[in-house]
Design a protein around this motif. Structure first.
Motif, PDB file in Angstrom:
ATOM      1  N   ASP A  67       6.158 -23.479   2.912  1.00 18.77           N
ATOM      2  CA  ASP A  67       6.984 -24.060   4.152  1.00 18.77           C
ATOM      3  C   ASP A  67       8.609 -23.964   3.594  1.00 18.77           C
ATOM      4  O   ASP A  67       9.263 -24.802   3.253  1.00 18.77           O
ATOM      5  CB  ASP A  67       6.510 -25.399   4.279  1.00 18.77           C
ATOM      6  N   ILE A  68       8.948 -22.651   4.051  1.00 19.24           N
ATOM      7  CA  ILE A  68      10.709 -22.377   3.703  1.00 19.24           C
ATOM      8  C   ILE A  68      11.346 -23.300   4.305  1.00 19.24           C
ATOM      9  O   ILE A  68      12.538 -23.785   3.995  1.00 19.24           O
ATOM     10  CB  ILE A  68      10.931 -21.021   3.984  1.00 19.24           C
ATOM     11  N   GLU A  69      11.185 -23.670   5.697  1.00 16.86           N
ATOM     12  CA  GLU A  69      12.009 -24.567   6.433  1.00 16.86           C
ATOM     13  C   GLU A  69      11.966 -25.758   5.808  1.00 16.86           C
ATOM     14  O   GLU A  69      13.183 -26.707   5.419  1.00 16.86           O
ATOM     15  CB  GLU A  69      11.402 -24.668   7.833  1.00 16.86           C
ATOM     16  N   SER A  70      10.820 -26.338   5.541  1.00 19.29           N
ATOM     17  CA  SER A  70      11.058 -27.856   4.648  1.00 19.29           C
ATOM     18  C   SER A  70      11.798 -27.720   3.253  1.00 19.29           C
ATOM     19  O   SER A  70      12.425 -28.656   2.882  1.00 19.29           O
ATOM     20  CB  SER A  70       9.702 -28.446   4.591  1.00 19.29           C
ATOM     21  N   ALA A  71      11.346 -26.661   2.731  1.00 18.21           N
ATOM     22  CA  ALA A  71      12.104 -26.401   1.237  1.00 18.21           C
ATOM     23  C   ALA A  71      13.634 -26.411   1.627  1.00 18.21           C
ATOM     24  O   ALA A  71      14.258 -26.921   0.821  1.00 18.21           O
ATOM     25  CB  ALA A  71      11.464 -25.228   0.737  1.00 18.21           C
ATOM     26  N   ALA A  72      13.924 -25.504   2.515  1.00 21.57           N
ATOM     27  CA  ALA A  72      15.376 -25.320   2.664  1.00 21.57           C
ATOM     28  C   ALA A  72      16.136 -26.801   3.163  1.00 21.57           C
ATOM     29  O   ALA A  72      17.111 -26.908   2.584  1.00 21.57           O
ATOM     30  CB  ALA A  72      15.746 -24.266   3.661  1.00 21.57           C
ATOM     31  N   ALA A  73      15.251 -27.459   4.051  1.00 19.78           N
ATOM     32  CA  ALA A  73      15.990 -28.810   4.319  1.00 19.78           C
ATOM     33  C   ALA A  73      16.101 -29.705   3.126  1.00 19.78           C
ATOM     34  O   ALA A  73      17.008 -30.350   3.015  1.00 19.78           O
ATOM     35  CB  ALA A  73      14.912 -29.496   5.518  1.00 19.78           C
ATOM     36  N   ALA A  74      14.956 -29.730   2.373  1.00 23.13           N
ATOM     37  CA  ALA A  74      14.995 -30.589   1.304  1.00 23.13           C
ATOM     38  C   ALA A  74      16.170 -30.533   0.274  1.00 23.13           C
ATOM     39  O   ALA A  74      16.964 -31.058  -0.393  1.00 23.13           O
ATOM     40  CB  ALA A  74      13.772 -30.692   0.657  1.00 23.13           C
ATOM     41  N   ALA A  75      16.268 -28.932   0.033  1.00 22.34           N
ATOM     42  CA  ALA A  75      17.294 -28.479  -1.162  1.00 22.34           C
ATOM     43  C   ALA A  75      18.646 -28.734  -0.568  1.00 22.34           C
ATOM     44  O   ALA A  75      19.350 -29.110  -1.316  1.00 22.34           O
ATOM     45  CB  ALA A  75      16.861 -26.984  -1.081  1.00 22.34           C
ATOM     46  N   TYR A  76      18.907 -28.461   0.853  1.00 22.25           N
ATOM     47  CA  TYR A  76      20.317 -28.720   1.297  1.00 22.25           C
ATOM     48  C   TYR A  76      20.553 -30.226   1.203  1.00 22.25           C
ATOM     49  O   TYR A  76      21.841 -30.472   1.235  1.00 22.25           O
ATOM     50  CB  TYR A  76      20.505 -27.941   2.364  1.00 22.25           C
TER      51      TYR A  76
END
Ligand code: 3EB
Length: 297
Positions: A67-76
């Motif tokens: 889930d790249i969307e959730s991963a990006a949201a969490a990372a940013y």
């Protein structure tokens, strides 16, 4: 210090060292960033960092679990919190490396989901004057690692746009529900630092060019970079007109089969003195065969 490909994996656990899984074509020298003064480093909140009082590198990695969307949201969100509470609040340059960047159809394409997650994690619309320079590249091999690293500064730099290209944050809807938030380059406040070039491909206006030809795409990319350097020189005339021994380029090539051709074309187009690393990495639109980022002084 950055090491690329299998040969550079896990060389040591020093927080100043980061392994990037993209495989290099030919020589893969380490990418080393130097400062004049002393460097502190450590790990906090899962972020590896190193800093000298003016600049700070940081890196974090997330197991994206599909889930790249959730991963990006969490990372940013973590990056925003980190920048807000530290002494280096201005991100000058950000790199994003993820699996299979162009997998998925239409608005489900992973790069488009990444852009949605990135914007959600940042949590507010950035003004054009706050946009960092950036790169977003896919791993041809699956690792499940979303890797985010950045160079931040005590003092804000000047983000630059390219007159040949639409500002990325103004890309039309056809490229996805969330336009990407990055500037084409960053001129750091410290005139002793190089110009920081975002990932640059054969995009003119907002459209990809020469979908049938890596060679023509490479020439268009170099024309985009020339235009960006000319834009930067209007502000900082001490920058060299062309790439030379004080430039550093990273070249990402989508198809492994095209690596020798692109490396040979680079030899024909660039002076031998220009240090470069050629990597097998996926550009964020399927039709784009090559992308170049780097620094220029
Ligand atoms: C482009 O010109 C190519 O989403 O952070 C280049 C650099 C690209 C950064 C990003 C995307 C990003 O649109 C893609």
């Amino acid at each position: 210090m950055f090491g690329f490909g299998d040969a550079a994996a896990a060389i040591h656990a020093d927080p100043r060292y980061l392994h990037v899984a993209l495989q290099a074509h030919g020589d893969a020298p380490f990418e080393c960033w130097f400062v004049a003064g002393d460097v502190q480093c450590g790990r906090d909140a899962g972020i590896a960092w190193s800093a000298d009082g003016l600049l700070q590198f940081g890196a974090l990695e997330i197991d994206e679990q599909g889930d790249i969307e959730s991963a990006a949201a969490a990372a940013y969100a973590r990056l925003q919190a980190w920048l807000a509470r530290g002494d280096y609040p201005h991100p000058l340059r950000i790199w994003n490396y993820m699996d299979a960047i162009t997998e998925g159809e239409g608005d489900d394409e992973r790069y488009r989901r990444f852009c949605v997650g990135r914007a959600r994690g940042i949590g507010r619309e950035l003004a054009p004057g706050e946009l960092p320079a950036a790169t977003a590249i896919g791993h041809p091999r699956r690792s499940s690692r979303f890797q985010l690293y950045w160079l931040a500064a005590r003092d804000a730099g000047i983000p630059l746009e390219n007159p040949r290209q639409t500002q990325a944050w103004r890309y039309p809807r056809q490229y996805g529900p969330q336009a990407p938030g990055f500037a084409r380059a960053m001129l750091p406040a410290d005139a002793g630092m190089p110009l920081l070039l975002s990932g640059t491909a054969a995009v003119v206006g907002h459209a990809s060019q020469h979908g049938d030809s890596p060679a023509a795409q490479l020439d268009e990319t170099l024309a985009n970079l020339d235009s960006l350097v000319a834009t930067a020189r209007a502000r900082r005339p001490a920058l060299a007109t062309h790439f030379g021994a004080d430039s550093r380029l990273k070249v990402y090539v989508r198809d492994a089969a095209a690596l020798p051709q692109v490396a040979a074309l680079l030899e024909a187009r660039l002076p031998a003195a220009v240090p470069r690393i050629v990597l097998h990495g996926q550009v964020c639109r399927r039709e784009l065969a090559v992308e170049i980022d780097g620094t220029h002084a």
